[in-house]
Scaffold this active site. Structure first.
Site, PDB file in Angstrom:
ATOM      1  NE  ARG A 123       4.218  -0.490  12.288  1.00  9.26           N
ATOM      2  CZ  ARG A 123       3.622  -0.737  11.113  1.00  9.26           C
ATOM      3  NH1 ARG A 123       2.369  -1.176  11.087  1.00  9.26           N
ATOM      4  NH2 ARG A 123       4.256  -0.555   9.969  1.00  9.26           N
TER       5      ARG A 123
ATOM      6  CE  LYS B  49       2.572  -6.843   5.787  1.00  6.03           C
ATOM      7  NZ  LYS B  49       2.385  -5.390   5.776  1.00  6.03           N
TER       8      LYS B  49
ATOM      9  NE  ARG C  96      -2.411  -0.636   3.652  1.00  3.86           N
ATOM     10  CZ  ARG C  96      -3.019   0.180   4.517  1.00  3.86           C
ATOM     11  NH1 ARG C  96      -4.151   0.763   4.199  1.00  3.86           N
ATOM     12  NH2 ARG C  96      -2.494   0.400   5.700  1.00  3.86           N
TER      13      ARG C  96
HETATM   14  P1  ATP Z   1       1.329  -1.263   7.629  1.00  4.44           P
HETATM   15  O1  ATP Z   1       2.054  -2.477   8.121  1.00  4.44           O
HETATM   16  O2  ATP Z   1       1.885   0.023   8.086  1.00  4.44           O
HETATM   17  O3  ATP Z   1      -0.150  -1.364   7.755  1.00  4.44           O
HETATM   18  P2  ATP Z   1       0.879  -1.583   4.976  1.00  4.44           P
HETATM   19  O4  ATP Z   1      -0.327  -2.364   5.319  1.00  4.44           O
HETATM   20  O5  ATP Z   1       0.763  -0.345   4.206  1.00  4.44           O
HETATM   21  O6  ATP Z   1       1.711  -1.222   6.194  1.00  4.44           O
HETATM   22  P3  ATP Z   1       1.596  -3.445   3.093  1.00  4.44           P
HETATM   23  O7  ATP Z   1       1.287  -2.602   1.961  1.00  4.44           O
HETATM   24  O8  ATP Z   1       0.655  -4.552   3.440  1.00  4.44           O
HETATM   25  O9  ATP Z   1       1.877  -2.577   4.348  1.00  4.44           O
HETATM   26  O10 ATP Z   1       3.030  -4.109   2.908  1.00  4.44           O
HETATM   27  C1  ATP Z   1       4.190  -3.367   2.760  1.00  4.44           C
HETATM   28  C2  ATP Z   1       5.053  -3.508   3.992  1.00  4.44           C
HETATM   29  O11 ATP Z   1       5.126  -4.865   4.416  1.00  4.44           O
HETATM   30  C3  ATP Z   1       6.511  -3.130   3.697  1.00  4.44           C
HETATM   31  O12 ATP Z   1       6.725  -1.781   3.922  1.00  4.44           O
HETATM   32  C4  ATP Z   1       7.301  -4.036   4.650  1.00  4.44           C
HETATM   33  O13 ATP Z   1       7.356  -3.477   5.942  1.00  4.44           O
HETATM   34  C5  ATP Z   1       6.454  -5.271   4.747  1.00  4.44           C
HETATM   35  N1  ATP Z   1       6.832  -6.307   3.762  1.00  4.44           N
HETATM   36  C6  ATP Z   1       7.294  -6.175   2.501  1.00  4.44           C
HETATM   37  N2  ATP Z   1       7.454  -7.357   1.913  1.00  4.44           N
HETATM   38  C7  ATP Z   1       7.079  -8.295   2.812  1.00  4.44           C
HETATM   39  C8  ATP Z   1       7.019  -9.705   2.792  1.00  4.44           C
HETATM   40  N3  ATP Z   1       7.344 -10.428   1.739  1.00  4.44           N
HETATM   41  N4  ATP Z   1       6.602 -10.312   3.924  1.00  4.44           N
HETATM   42  C9  ATP Z   1       6.241  -9.627   5.025  1.00  4.44           C
HETATM   43  N5  ATP Z   1       6.269  -8.288   5.101  1.00  4.44           N
HETATM   44  C10 ATP Z   1       6.682  -7.623   3.995  1.00  4.44           C
END
Ligand code: ATP
Length: 247
Positions: free
Chosen positions: A245, A110, A45
Site C-alpha cells: 500500500r 484497481k 489471492r
Molecule cells: P492487494 O491489493 O492487497 O495486493 P491482492 O492482490 O491480494 O490484494 P487480488 O487478489 O488481486 O488482491 O484481488 C482481491 C481484492 O481486490 C479484493 O479483496 C478487493 O479489495 C479487490 N476487488 C475485488 N473485486 C474487484 C473488482 N472487480 N475490481 C477491482 N477490485 C476488486
C-alpha cells in the site's frame, strides 16, 4: 508460438480458474481457455473475492503447461500483468500502471486482478492456470469492493469496447511473451515492468501477515521480487503473502 487452445465460453460459472482446474489432464496437458459473463465465486489471492457481476466485464482463465517445475515460473504473474497493461495501451488506454505484484491500475484505481494457480507436479511438469478479471463496465454490485476501483468504459468517451478483440490481442501477446519467458525467465521483462511501475520511488507500507515494513519502492529484481529500500539497506520481498500500500 502456434499453440492450439481449447475454448469454453460460459454464461455463469463458479470461477473460471476453478472450471479449468477441474478439467485439467496431466496425462495430456494442453492449452485450455475459459471465459464467462459472471462468476459466482470469483477468486482473488489468499482466499479473497474477485467481485464478478453479470454484465460486460472480462473473466478469463488460461491453462498453460510448463516443464521444469514451479521455480521456473517465478515472475510469471508479473509478466501477465505487464502483458495486460501493454494490451490495454494498444487498445488506447494510456493511463495504465502496475502495482506489484500484479494488480493493474487505471488512473490509480484497481482495474484488473490476476490469480495464478498451479496444478500437477510442482517439481517437474505442471500447469499454470492464469486467471484474469478485468472491469469493463461495472454496475452497482461492485459497491462492495473495499478499495478504489474503476472500469475501462468509465474512461472512454464513445463508451464502446470490443471485448473479443481485447481478449484475442491479450492472448496473442501473452503467448509471445511466454515463449521468451520459457527460455529466459522474467529477466528480459524487468525494465519494461519498471517502466509501468505505478509506485516506483514512492514510500510504501508492506504487510507480510502481521509484519509491517515501511520503505521506498525500488522496482523488481530478475525473479520479480520487490526491491524495498529500508533503514538498514535494501530488502527483497516475494509475492505470496505480501500486500503493498502507499504510505
Ligand atoms: P492487494 O491489493 O492487497 O495486493 P491482492 O492482490 O491480494 O490484494 P487480488 O487478489 O488481486 O488482491 O484481488 C482481491 C481484492 O481486490 C479484493 O479483496 C478487493 O479489495 C479487490 N476487488 C475485488 N473485486 C474487484 C473488482 N472487480 N475490481 C477491482 N477490485 C476488486
Amino acid at each position: 508460438m502456434a499453440e492450439r487452445i481449447e475454448w469454453q465460453l460460459l454464461d455463469t460459472v463458479d470461477s473460471t480458474n476453478a472450471q479449468l482446474l477441474k478439467q485439467l489432464s496431466m496425462k495430456e496437458p494442453r492449452a485450455l481457455a475459459c471465459v464467462a459473463e459472471q462468476q459466482l465465486a470469483g477468486k482473488g489471492r489468499r482466499g479473497r473475492e474477485w467481485v464478478s457481476p453479470y454484465g460486460q466485464n472480462i473473466y478469463l482463465s488460461l491453462a498453460l503447461p510448463f516443464s521444469g517445475g514451479a521455480q521456473k515460473l517465478e515472475g510469471l504473474s508479473l509478466l501477465v500483468g505487464l502483458v495486460l497493461v501493454e494490451t490495454l495501451e494498444s487498445c488506447g488506454f494510456r493511463n495504465c500502471a502496475l502495482k506489484w505484484p500484479n494488480d493493474v491500475l487505471l488512473g490509480g484505481r484497481k482495474l484488473a486482478g490476476i490469480l495464478i494457480e498451479l496444478a500437477g507436479d510442482l517439481t517437474s511438469d505442471c500447469v499454470a492456470v492464469i486467471g484474469v478479471g478485468i472491469n469493463v463496465l461495472m454496475n452497482d454490485a461492485a459497491a462492495a469492493i473495499d478499495q478504489a476501483w474503476t472500469s475501462l468504459l468509465l474512461s472512454r468517451q464513445d463508451g464502446t469496447l470490443n471485448r473479443n478483440l481485447l481478449i484475442a490481442e491479450f492472448i496473442r501477446r501473452l503467448f509471445e511473451a511466454v515463449a521468451v519467458f520459457r527460455e529466459a525467465g522474467f529477466a528480459p521483462f524487468v525494465e519494461e515492468w519498471q517502466r509501468h511501475d505505478a509506485w516506483y520511488g514512492q514510500p510504501v507500507v508492506v504487510r507480510t501477515g502481521a509484519v509491517i515494513t515501511e520503505g521506498v519502492e525500488r522496482g523488481v529484481d530478475q525473479r520479480g521480487a520487490l526491491r524495498l529500500d529500508v533503514a538498514e539497506g535494501q530488502v527483497l520481498l516475494n509475492g505470496g503473502e505480501v500486500s503493498l500500500r502507499l504510505s
